[in-house]
Design a protein around this motif. Structure first.
Motif, mmCIF file in Angstrom:
data_model
loop_
_atom_site.group_PDB
_atom_site.id
_atom_site.type_symbol
_atom_site.label_atom_id
_atom_site.label_comp_id
_atom_site.label_asym_id
_atom_site.label_seq_id
_atom_site.Cartn_x
_atom_site.Cartn_y
_atom_site.Cartn_z
ATOM 1 N N ALA A 27 -29.500 41.519 26.844
ATOM 2 C CA ALA A 27 -29.106 42.694 27.730
ATOM 3 C C ALA A 27 -29.382 42.938 29.029
ATOM 4 O O ALA A 27 -28.523 43.423 29.710
ATOM 5 N N ALA A 80 -19.338 34.692 25.365
ATOM 6 C CA ALA A 80 -19.323 35.832 25.467
ATOM 7 C C ALA A 80 -19.776 35.977 27.158
ATOM 8 O O ALA A 80 -18.785 35.880 27.867
ATOM 9 N N ARG A 112 -12.039 41.035 17.605
ATOM 10 C CA ARG A 112 -11.329 39.927 17.394
ATOM 11 C C ARG A 112 -10.378 39.788 16.547
ATOM 12 O O ARG A 112 -10.639 40.243 15.562
ATOM 13 N N GLU A 168 -14.565 32.372 21.738
ATOM 14 C CA GLU A 168 -15.366 34.343 20.931
ATOM 15 C C GLU A 168 -13.906 34.931 20.807
ATOM 16 O O GLU A 168 -14.566 36.030 19.448
ATOM 17 N N ARG A 169 -12.597 35.044 21.259
ATOM 18 C CA ARG A 169 -11.888 35.927 20.915
ATOM 19 C C ARG A 169 -11.275 36.364 19.695
ATOM 20 O O ARG A 169 -11.063 36.539 18.698
ATOM 21 N N VAL A 213 -20.310 43.223 29.671
ATOM 22 C CA VAL A 213 -20.138 42.162 30.630
ATOM 23 C C VAL A 213 -18.530 41.691 30.464
ATOM 24 O O VAL A 213 -18.038 41.204 31.185
ATOM 25 N N ASN A 214 -17.838 43.019 29.956
ATOM 26 C CA ASN A 214 -16.814 43.159 29.973
ATOM 27 C C ASN A 214 -15.640 43.505 31.613
ATOM 28 O O ASN A 214 -14.375 42.785 32.371
ATOM 29 N N GLU A 241 -22.020 35.322 20.883
ATOM 30 C CA GLU A 241 -23.113 36.763 21.497
ATOM 31 C C GLU A 241 -22.906 35.082 23.287
ATOM 32 O O GLU A 241 -22.663 35.921 23.890
ATOM 33 N N LEU A 248 -10.073 41.279 26.189
ATOM 34 C CA LEU A 248 -11.339 40.955 25.820
ATOM 35 C C LEU A 248 -11.598 42.579 25.306
ATOM 36 O O LEU A 248 -13.092 42.679 24.913
ATOM 37 N N TRP A 249 -11.034 43.709 24.901
ATOM 38 C CA TRP A 249 -11.365 45.134 24.674
ATOM 39 C C TRP A 249 -10.567 44.953 22.822
ATOM 40 O O TRP A 249 -11.403 45.999 22.625
ATOM 41 N N THR A 303 -21.684 44.355 25.745
ATOM 42 C CA THR A 303 -20.440 44.470 25.261
ATOM 43 C C THR A 303 -19.623 45.440 26.242
ATOM 44 O O THR A 303 -18.905 44.383 27.561
ATOM 45 N N VAL A 304 -19.619 46.186 26.854
ATOM 46 C CA VAL A 304 -18.282 46.893 27.577
ATOM 47 C C VAL A 304 -18.773 46.644 29.424
ATOM 48 O O VAL A 304 -18.259 46.083 30.229
#
Length: 278
Positions: free
Chosen positions: A242, A122, A51, A107-108, A5-6, A119, A47-48, A2-3
């Motif tokens: 991943a 995202a 949700r 997604e959010r 991708v963000n 996923e 993003l951070w 996640t980190v």
């Protein structure tokens, strides 16, 4: 994942899109380009956050900016502009951030849009910033410089491949594989023409290295994309999502998109006639 991708998405929102809009040289996009940070900043914050309503509201701010950008595409098309291969690539670049933003909002919100898992949604966000916006924009730039068969093929196959991949999301893995194959062929052609552009006489060392780097990265990143699509369609072993984010995604964001845009900004400064998409 996640980190990572963000971070990749932030690069797309804050750097790639505004830099790409500047490269178009279109006065009509100056206003949205100047306002872009007002849309992108809330999007990056979204993003951070966990949700929920706050993250969704901030994502909607970014989506508004992408919709305003996308509206330029039908207006240009209705005026009879951008019917050339390079023009079609430009129209694709204007529209694709809105696809990314739609996935981001869903997604959010935590909503599995059209049945796609969170996923996948995202990962759709960076995909349409880089394989959509950046890839189509650079394909158009390359076609403006080399308007031969290879340049026209690149400018048409990148938008077509992007569209087929999107359609493949709904139809199935084999359709997505077809889109990945077309997109890979187009991107490798962009890479070949970019390499040739770097070999041009009088090219300064920094620009040459940026062009060579972006072209070389495409060989590996698109091979990864193709191998993943083949694996999804056939069941053969293939990289995990991943691993794709850490290799294909990061490579396309930093090695291809940023290097390409930096190179084209230098070309625009030194040779303005080479860098216009319209």
């Amino acid at each position: 994942m996640t980190v990572l991708v963000n971070v990749i998405v932030m690069v797309g929102m804050l750097l790639v899109v505004p830099a790409g809009l500047r490269l178009t040289g279109l006065a009509e996009l100056d206003r949205i380009r100047r306002l872009w940070p007002l849309f992108a900043a809330p999007g990056t914050v979204a993003l951070w956050l966990p949700r929920g309503p706050t993250a969704t509201a901030l994502a909607l701010c970014y989506a508004l900016g992408t919709v305003l950008l996308a509206l330029h595409a039908p207006r240009r098309a209705l005026r009879g502009r951008d019917r050339s291969p390079a023009g079609i690539a430009l129209l694709t670049a204007l529209v694709t951030p809105a696809v990314a933003a739609l996935a981001l909002v869903a997604e959010r919100w935590g909503h599995e849009l059209f049945g796609f898992g969170l996923e996948i949604l995202a990962l759709t966000v960076p995909h349409f910033h880089f394989a959509g916006f950046a890839a189509a924009l650079v394909a158009g730039l390359v076609c403006r410089v080399d308007d031969g068969p290879a340049g026209r093929f690149a400018a048409l196959s990148v938008p077509l491949g992007t569209l087929l991949v999107l359609v493949g999301y709904f139809i199935g893995d084999w359709a997505e594989l077809a889109g990945a194959a077309v997109l890979t062929a187009g991107m490798w052609t962009v890479g070949l023409l970019t390499w040739r552009l770097g070999q041009a006489a009088g090219r300064d060392r920094t620009t040459r290295l940026l062009l060579f780097a972006s072209a070389a990265v495409l060989v590996a990143t698109m091979l990864l994309a193709l191998s993943w699509a083949v694996g999804e369609a056939t069941g053969l072993p293939h990289p995990t999502l991943a691993w794709m984010a850490a290799t294909h995604g990061l490579g396309n964001a930093l090695g291809y998109a940023l290097c390409s845009l930096l190179a084209w900004h230098r070309i625009r400064t030194l040779h303005p006639s080479e860098s216009r998409t319209a």
